[in-house]
Structures are given as C-alpha cells and as structure tokens.
Design an enzyme around this catalytic site. Structure first.
Site, PDB file in Angstrom:
ATOM      1  N   HIS A 241      -7.564  -5.751   0.056  1.00 54.37           N
ATOM      2  CA  HIS A 241      -6.327  -4.989   0.253  1.00 54.37           C
ATOM      3  C   HIS A 241      -5.556  -5.588   1.435  1.00 54.37           C
ATOM      4  O   HIS A 241      -5.964  -5.417   2.590  1.00 54.37           O
ATOM      5  CB  HIS A 241      -6.760  -3.548   0.559  1.00 54.37           C
ATOM      6  CG  HIS A 241      -5.674  -2.551   0.612  1.00 54.37           C
ATOM      7  ND1 HIS A 241      -4.994  -2.135  -0.502  1.00 54.37           N
ATOM      8  CD2 HIS A 241      -5.147  -1.857   1.657  1.00 54.37           C
ATOM      9  CE1 HIS A 241      -4.105  -1.214  -0.156  1.00 54.37           C
ATOM     10  NE2 HIS A 241      -4.168  -1.038   1.153  1.00 54.37           N
TER      11      HIS A 241
ATOM     12  N   SER B  36       0.816  -1.205   0.000  1.00 51.40           N
ATOM     13  CA  SER B  36       0.000   0.000   0.000  1.00 51.40           C
ATOM     14  C   SER B  36       0.856   1.265   0.000  1.00 51.40           C
ATOM     15  O   SER B  36       1.700   1.423  -0.871  1.00 51.40           O
ATOM     16  CB  SER B  36      -0.961  -0.052   1.183  1.00 51.40           C
ATOM     17  OG  SER B  36      -2.089   0.728   0.881  1.00 51.40           O
TER      18      SER B  36
HETATM   19  C1  GTR Z   1      -5.296   4.488   1.840  1.00 40.26           C
HETATM   20  C2  GTR Z   1      -4.700   5.363   0.789  1.00 40.26           C
HETATM   21  C3  GTR Z   1      -4.072   4.513  -0.247  1.00 40.26           C
HETATM   22  C4  GTR Z   1      -3.235   3.409   0.335  1.00 40.26           C
HETATM   23  C5  GTR Z   1      -3.714   2.938   1.703  1.00 40.26           C
HETATM   24  C6  GTR Z   1      -2.720   2.243   2.616  1.00 40.26           C
HETATM   25  O1  GTR Z   1      -6.116   5.129   2.731  1.00 40.26           O
HETATM   26  O2  GTR Z   1      -5.733   6.116   0.263  1.00 40.26           O
HETATM   27  O3  GTR Z   1      -3.338   5.303  -1.156  1.00 40.26           O
HETATM   28  O4  GTR Z   1      -1.878   3.699   0.298  1.00 40.26           O
HETATM   29  O5  GTR Z   1      -4.222   3.918   2.480  1.00 40.26           O
HETATM   30  O6  GTR Z   1      -1.560   2.607   2.714  1.00 40.26           O
HETATM   31  O7  GTR Z   1      -3.189   1.327   3.287  1.00 40.26           O
END
Ligand code: GTR
Length: 344
Positions: free
Chosen positions: A326, A186
């Site tokens: 995610h 991420s």
């Molecule tokens: C989210 C962000 C993403 C991603 C994520 C993370 O809120 O919008 O770009 O990087 O966090 O790091 O888990």
C-alpha cells in the site's frame, strides 16, 4: 468469467442518469458537499525559485473562500509549474503532507514530463479525525451544530477543497484547464474519485489503492468492510452510511457507481498486489462493472482476476496492479503519465 463474477455479486444497476447516481452516493455514503463559495480570492504567500533546480519554481498560495453563510475559510495550495512559458496539463494531488519533496510526489519527474503539479494537504482543510470544530468543518458546523444524516463527512470536505483548487487553476493561463487530473492515495484516493465524480471540470480522476468505500465493489469484498471502516473512521462519511455496516447487500448502490459517475471522462484505478485490505480483485471488478456504464471501450481488460504487472490502458478507465505494498510509488505515477499521455 468476469461477467459471471459480476452477475454473482448482484450489483445494483447504474441508474438512468449520472446525477441520480451521484445523488444516491452523496445522500447515503459521503454526504452532500459544502456549498460553492460566493466569491474567492488568493494571495501568494511564498515562492521557492530553486524548486526542481529552478525548472518549476514552487509557489505557496492561500485560497480564501467566502461561503454563502457569510463565513470564510482559507487553506494553502502548493503549485509547481514548469517555467518554460508553455501551457501545461496538470495533476492536482491531494496529499497527506505539505512539505516538499514528498515521498508520494515525484515533483521534478512530473514537471520534466510536462505536467504542472498542484497539491494541498488534507489536514489543512479539516483534520483527519472526528473533530467537527476543526478547519472547514468548524466553519460549516458552527458552534458544534449537529451533523444531519446527509451532511458531509470529511471525504466530501476534502473533495470540495479539490474543487476550490480547480477554481484557482481555471484562472491560470499557463495551465490547460480541461486537462487537469485529480489524484490521491488510499483515503485520498476515495476523495479523488469523489472529486472527479462531483466536478466535471476534471479530465481524469485517479484512485491509488483506495479500496473500501473507494474504488472497490463492496459486495463480497475481502479485507476491509463497511463495518470496519465506519467503526474506525465514521467521520469520513455521512451518518446515513453507518446503517450499511454488515448489511452490504442492502446498499442501493455500490462503488462502481462512483467510477461510473465520472463517465464519460477518464478514471484510473491502481491496486497493489500486497494490499489485501483494499482488495485488488474487488477494485478490478468495480472497473469492469463501471466499464458497462461507459459503454464500448470503457474498460479494456482480460477475462480473469488481475495479476501483478497487469496494465490496462486501452479504455477510458485505466487500471494497473503493481507488485508490493500500500503506497503511492514512482511506478504508479509513471503509469498515470503513460495512460494520460495516450489520452491527452
Ligand atoms: C486504512 C483504511 C483504508 C485506507 C487507509 C489509508 O486504515 O482502513 O480505508 O483508506 O487507511 O487511507 O491509508
């Protein structure tokens, strides 16, 4: 079909040289990385001989960096090296947490597959918030000094820290120095790509679900946009980046440049099918466009948007689209091991 998709995006062509691409990305998006230390030293703080059943004892080592300004900065790195007396390739995992075991790092499985694993927690470098008096940021912007438009944001600081861990790794005879891959999930996947692009010592840079301002092309991206990200996380970037909120088509670069700046070394992008905020299709398109920078065999894929279960390991850019959310999962790591196993 994909060629036509790419054509419709009107992506800025990759510049003549990798340094030119990198300079634009740093100036306009992440900010220039802090200077290299003039000297470094390290001290072993703790050892856990029972880690991974004693097969890979865990050491906590503090890295001390003396900066050109005369100020110093220190942070801890956690090192698990298989204790079999052989030399090993390694992963440098930029993580969200320090305590091990960790849900994003299957240490024992990685060590059993012959890898050493080095990890540090990004918050130990500088905290993930807008406080520029904290950690490395506080050392760089002494007395709350104002950040200039091209000064580093926090992603650039975390990438700088990855290079310091690499400095340390390069002193260890039990590691194969030109077989070290940097990985993050991420926001830390964005960081891993930047570390791979700015530091040619990394064998491969692995982005797990990095999405916007990471592995995904920005033009026509679904889910998170530049406006979303700079509204919520302005401190990740340099101030110059803010002007592109809602004006993506005016960006003189796009994210395939970040992957292209890693060429000819290996890059890997993983997407998760339900991670629509990151946008798997835009991540896959970035690999297609970056593949042209790599040249013949750069990215070997099929001529359609990716589907869950797709694995493309044939080129110098690896890609897979995992089912699910995610997350940096065991399945993702197994894919990284399998890709690297073919290339090592
Ligand atoms: C989210 C962000 C993403 C991603 C994520 C993370 O809120 O919008 O770009 O990087 O966090 O790091 O888990």
């Amino acid at each position: 079909m994909l060629k036509e998709r790419i054509r419709q995006l009107h992506l800025p062509p990759f510049p003549q040289s990798r340094p030119q691409a990198l300079d634009t990305l740093l100036r306009e998006e992440y900010g220039y990385l802090p200077p290299k230390p003039v000297s470094m030293s390290w001290e072993e703080l703790e050892t856990n001989p029972r880690f991974c059943a004693g097969k890979a004892p865990l050491k906590k080592v503090q890295l001390n960096c003396l900066l050109p300004s005369g100020r110093s900065f220190a942070f801890p790195v956690y090192c698990a090296v298989p204790a079999d007396g052989k030399a090993h390739p390694a992963f440098l995992h930029i993580n969200f947490r320090t305590s091990l075991p960790d849900m994003y790092q299957p240490s024992e499985e990685l060590c059993d597959n012959g890898y050493a694993v080095f990890t540090f927690c990004y918050n130990d470098v500088t905290r993930d918030n807008g406080d520029f008096t904290d950690g490395l940021a506080g050392v760089l912007f002494e007395n709350g000094e104002r950040r200039a438009d091209t000064d580093c944001g926090k992603i650039a600081m975390w990438a700088w820290a990855a290079s310091r861990v690499m400095d340390y790794i390069c002193t260890l005879p039990e590691i194969i120095h030109d077989r070290v891959s940097v990985i993050g999930h991420s926001r830390l996947g964005k960081t891993a790509l930047l570390a791979g692009a700015t530091d040619e010592r990394f064998f491969c840079a692995i982005s797990n679900d990095s999405g916007c301002s990471g592995a995904a092309v920005t033009r026509q991206k679904q889910g998170e946009t530049v406006k979303d990200i700079v509204d919520r996380f302005p401190y990740w970037f340099c101030k110059n980046y803010y002007k592109y909120a809602g004006r993506e088509s005016e960006m003189p670069f796009d994210q395939h440049w970040l992957i292209g700046a890693i060429a000819p070394r290996y890059a890997y992008v993983c997407s998760a099918a339900e991670d629509l905020w990151a946008d798997p299709e835009s991540e896959h398109l970035a690999c297609v466009a970056a593949g042209e920078v790599y040249g013949e065999g750069g990215f070997v894929t099929c001529d359609r948007p990716p589907r869950a279960g797709d694995i493309f390991h044939g080129g110098r850019i690896g890609y897979h689209l995992r089912a699910g959310l995610h997350f940096l999962s065991r399945e993702d790591w197994l894919n990284y091991i399998s890709f690297l196993g073919r290339k090592l």
